[in-house]
Structures are given as structure tokens and as C-alpha cells.
Design a protein around this motif. Structure first.
Motif, PDB file in Angstrom:
ATOM      1  N   HIS A 176       0.871  -1.201  -0.086  1.00 58.48           N
ATOM      2  CA  HIS A 176      -0.113   0.001  -0.018  1.00 58.48           C
ATOM      3  C   HIS A 176       0.954   1.288  -0.041  1.00 58.48           C
TER       4      HIS A 176
ATOM      5  N   CYS B 120      -7.524   0.925  -4.782  1.00 55.23           N
ATOM      6  CA  CYS B 120      -6.893   0.182  -4.274  1.00 55.23           C
ATOM      7  C   CYS B 120      -7.715  -0.753  -3.426  1.00 55.23           C
TER       8      CYS B 120
ATOM      9  N   CYS C 255      -7.390  -1.403  -0.257  1.00 55.53           N
ATOM     10  CA  CYS C 255      -7.378  -0.983   1.102  1.00 55.53           C
ATOM     11  C   CYS C 255      -8.350   0.212   1.319  1.00 55.53           C
TER      12      CYS C 255
ATOM     13  N   CYS D  32      -2.045   2.818  -4.921  1.00 58.89           N
ATOM     14  CA  CYS D  32      -0.927   1.900  -4.208  1.00 58.89           C
ATOM     15  C   CYS D  32      -0.105   1.056  -5.160  1.00 58.89           C
TER      16      CYS D  32
HETATM   17 ZN   LIG Z   1      -3.729  -0.020  -1.100  1.00 62.49          ZN
END
Ligand SMILES: [Zn+2]
Length: 378
Positions: free
Chosen positions: A233, A244, A246, A251
Motif C-alpha cells: 500500500h 486499491c 485498502c 497503491c
Molecule cells: Zn492500498
């Protein structure tokens, strides 16, 4: 325990052998910082007292052969589990020894922890072939809180959050249990599989996702939240504002992981649906798959430059399916060697991972060994 050694130094040598941290005189010397003659003296004394046994010669990764030392009369095994998305890899290993038997079983993570772990433990008992199991360890595919022994953000493991996986495993197997993140376990396994052991190492797992583990002075470095090494990340300019998993944008994972390569190729109209298929295309010299894989190696290498300049490791071990591809590895290597400070790369080794699919099992077995030895020594 009934074992009594004649001196504190001998106890340290015994603990290093019992925990699996060192299995030859040379390794004891490295791990404990003792001279070869001192180590030889202590080992001889332990052999004479019958506390330690000397086994068959074994191959070290450097090709040299060394006598293997182990605790005397220790028939106990350690059971280890490497949990994946759809499969679990299992193994049994003697205290301080090498994996003797491994197996792979299909699992369904959605079933939740208890049924999956019961299945794993019954398979470990089958692998043990009647020998007693002294402890168990499990490597999990997600950030692990070592204190609560659970997964921190179980996006890939629904139903596994907020539970003490170590306690459940310990209840089922009726022995102490250790829980670790798979990248950390892999890093620990790889760290000790290379000779001489590096002072500090980073082990990468570049597959469908990207993970890494850090080992400093023989111990996993976890960081404040247990997430150290999660380089996937890190924001890279070339990922622009790609979304991404996340929740953030841009990332490394969105341009350098196996999942990213699948998506990038699909966007260009190439018919692929898995990292394995991308790898097959690259082996077939598919131009776009090769170009994107090479670019992925550059992106990861770019992030590794910052890691190398900051941490100054003595070794980077390359694991995961993408690390089997020449365009990926050569791009990564050239990026690291060109982009890092010369002092940082002077003594740096970038080597393929040595243990393959067994790395996490070997790493987590070391931790179970250390844990059990710690319990014995109070
Ligand atoms: Zn990420």
C-alpha cells in the motif's frame, strides 16, 4: 525438566539447539556470537552428558555439509499450518529439525475458524503417525495481532475477525499454539535458510498480492501495529489514482501485483482471469504480458529502493509466483541496484527464496520451538 547443564553458557547452547535457532556448531557460533573453539567445547560437554545428539550430515544451502545437532531422545513433533484462501499446507517437524512430512488439504475459510482448524489438526495427527505433538503453529494470510492472536483486518477471511485463533487451535490440539502472519513466517523461514545468515533481511512474496516480512537479528520485526512490511500500500506515481482494495488510491498493489496484471491485461482485451494464467503468458513470451510484468518489477523495485536506503538489509529474498519470472526479477534487480545508494547495495544479496512452498511452515515451526523452549525454561 530433568536436563541440567553445567554452565550458563552451556544452557544457552542447549536452548539454541532446542529452539531450532542453530543446528550446527557453525550456526551456534553465529547465533550466540561465540568462538568456534568455545562452541566446540560446550557441544562436546553436552554430547558427553547425553543431552544432545549428533545426527547425519545434512546439506546446507551453501552446499557445505555439517553435522546436525538436536536434543537427545526428543521424539516430539511440532505441527504447523500455512492457511491459504482455498488450501492449507500442513507439516510436522521434530523439535529443532527439518520438516519430515507435508500435506495439502482443501479448506473453505467461510466455514469459520473452528471447523477449518479441526480439519487441519486431524490432518496433522495423521501426519504425526502416532508421535506426540508438543505444539502447533499457524501462519495466516492477513495482518496478525500477536498479543490477541487474531487477524487484524480479515478482509480475505470473513468470520475470522475478533477471535483468539491461537486459543481455538490450542483447545482443539490440546497443546500450546502460536499464531503468525504468513509473510512474517515466510521471512523467518527464508532468513535462516540462507548461509551465512543475513544480519537483516527482507523477504518478498510477490504473487496475486504483494507482501513482505522483515527479520532483524534473527527476530521478526512487527512494527507498532503488527503491519510492518506491508509495502503493497505504498503510493507510487505510476499508479495515479487507481482504486486499491485498502480504500486508498494509487497503491503499488494496483500496478505490481498479480491481481493488477490480470486487470491491466483484461483492460487491453487479453483473455486472462488469474495470476497463473498471466505467468503462463509471460513464459510463452506474450508481448503485452511480458511488458506489463517487467513494468511491475520496476514499480516494486522503485519501492524497494526506499526500503533498502532506509533499512540497509544484507539480503532480499524473492518469493511468490511472480518471482519465478525473469522479466520481473531482472527489472526489480536493476531498479534496486541503480536506484539505491551504492553503500546500501555494496553488501546486498538479492536471492531467490530457497524454501518454496514450505517457507511459512519452516518459519512458524521455529516460533513454536522458541515458544516451547521459553515455556520449559520458565
Ligand atoms: Zn492500498
Amino acid at each position: 525438566m530433568s536436563r541440567t547443564a553445567s554452565s550458563a553458557a552451556e544452557n544457552h547452547v542447549l536452548a539454541a539447539i532446542g529452539s531450532g535457532r542453530a543446528r550446527s556448531r557453525r550456526e551456534i557460533s553465529q547465533v550466540l556470537g561465540l568462538s568456534a573453539s568455545t562452541v566446540s567445547q560446550h557441544v562436546q560437554s553436552l554430547l558427553t552428558q547425553g543431552l544432545v545428539e549428533e545426527g547425519d550430515a545434512r546439506d546446507s544451502t551453501g552446499g557445505r555439509r555439517a553435522k546436525e545437532l538436536r536434543l537427545a531422545g526428543d521424539t516430539e513433533l511440532i505441527g504447523v499450518i500455512d492457511l491459504g484462501g482455498a488450501h492449507a499446507r500442513l507439516g510436522v517437524v521434530p523439535r529443532g529439525g527439518d520438516l519430515v512430512r507435508t500435506a495439502e488439504i482443501a479448506i473453505t475459510l467461510d466455514d469459520g475458524p473452528r471447523p477449518v482448524l479441526e480439519h487441519c489438526v486431524s490432518e496433522l495427527e495423521r501426519l504425526a503417525e502416532g508421535a506426540p505433538i508438543a505444539g502447533v503453529g499457524i501462519a495466516l494470510p492477513g495482518p496478525v495481532d500477536v498479543a490477541s492472536r487474531g487477524v487484524v483486518s480479515p478482509s480475505r477471511m470473513p468470520g475470522w475477525g475478533g477471535v483468539d485463533i491461537g486459543q481455538i487451535l490450542s483447545d482443539i490440539a490440546a497443546v500450546p499454539a502460536v499464531v503468525e502472519n504468513d509473510a512474517n513466517a515466510m521471512a523467518l523461514g527464508e532468513h535462516f535458510a540462507h548461509s551465512p545468515h543475513p544480519s537483516g533481511s527482507v523477504t518478498l512474496k510477490a504473487g496475486t498480492a504483494i507482501g513482505s516480512g522483515i527479520v532483524v537479528d534473527g527476530q521478526v520485526y512487527r512494527g507498532a501495529a503488527g503491519a510492518a512490511g506491508d509495502i503493497t500500500h505504498t503510493r507510487v506515481a505510476s499508479a495515479r489514482d487507481r482504486q486499491c482494495t485498502c480504500g486508498n488510491r494509487g497503491c503499488l498493489e494496483t500496478v505490481a501485483s498479480g491481481a493488477a496484471l490480470v486487470r491491466l491485461l483484461q483492460e487491453e482485451g487479453v483473455d486472462v482471469s488469474s495470476t497463473a494464467e498471466v505467468i503462463a503468458l509471460v513464459r510463452d513470451a506474450h508481448p503485452r504480458a511480458t511488458a506489463l510484468t517487467r513494468a511491475a518489477g520496476h514499480h516494486l523495485g522503485e519501492v524497494l529502493c526506499a526500503v533498502v536506503n532506509f533499512f540497509n538489509p544484507s539480503a532480499i529474498h524473492l518469493g511468490g509466483a511472480l518471482s519465478s519470472l525473469e522479466p520481473f526479477v531482472s527489472a526489480l534487480r536493476s531498479e534496486v541496484y541503480e536506484g539505491s545508494h551504492p553503500l546500501m547495495t555494496r553488501d546486498l544479496t538479492i536471492a531467490p527464496a530457497a524454501l518454496g512452498a514450505d517457507a511459512s511452515l519452516v518459519g512458524v515451526s521455529r516460533q513454536v520451538n522458541e515458544h516451547l523452549t521459553g515455556l520449559l525454561r520458565g
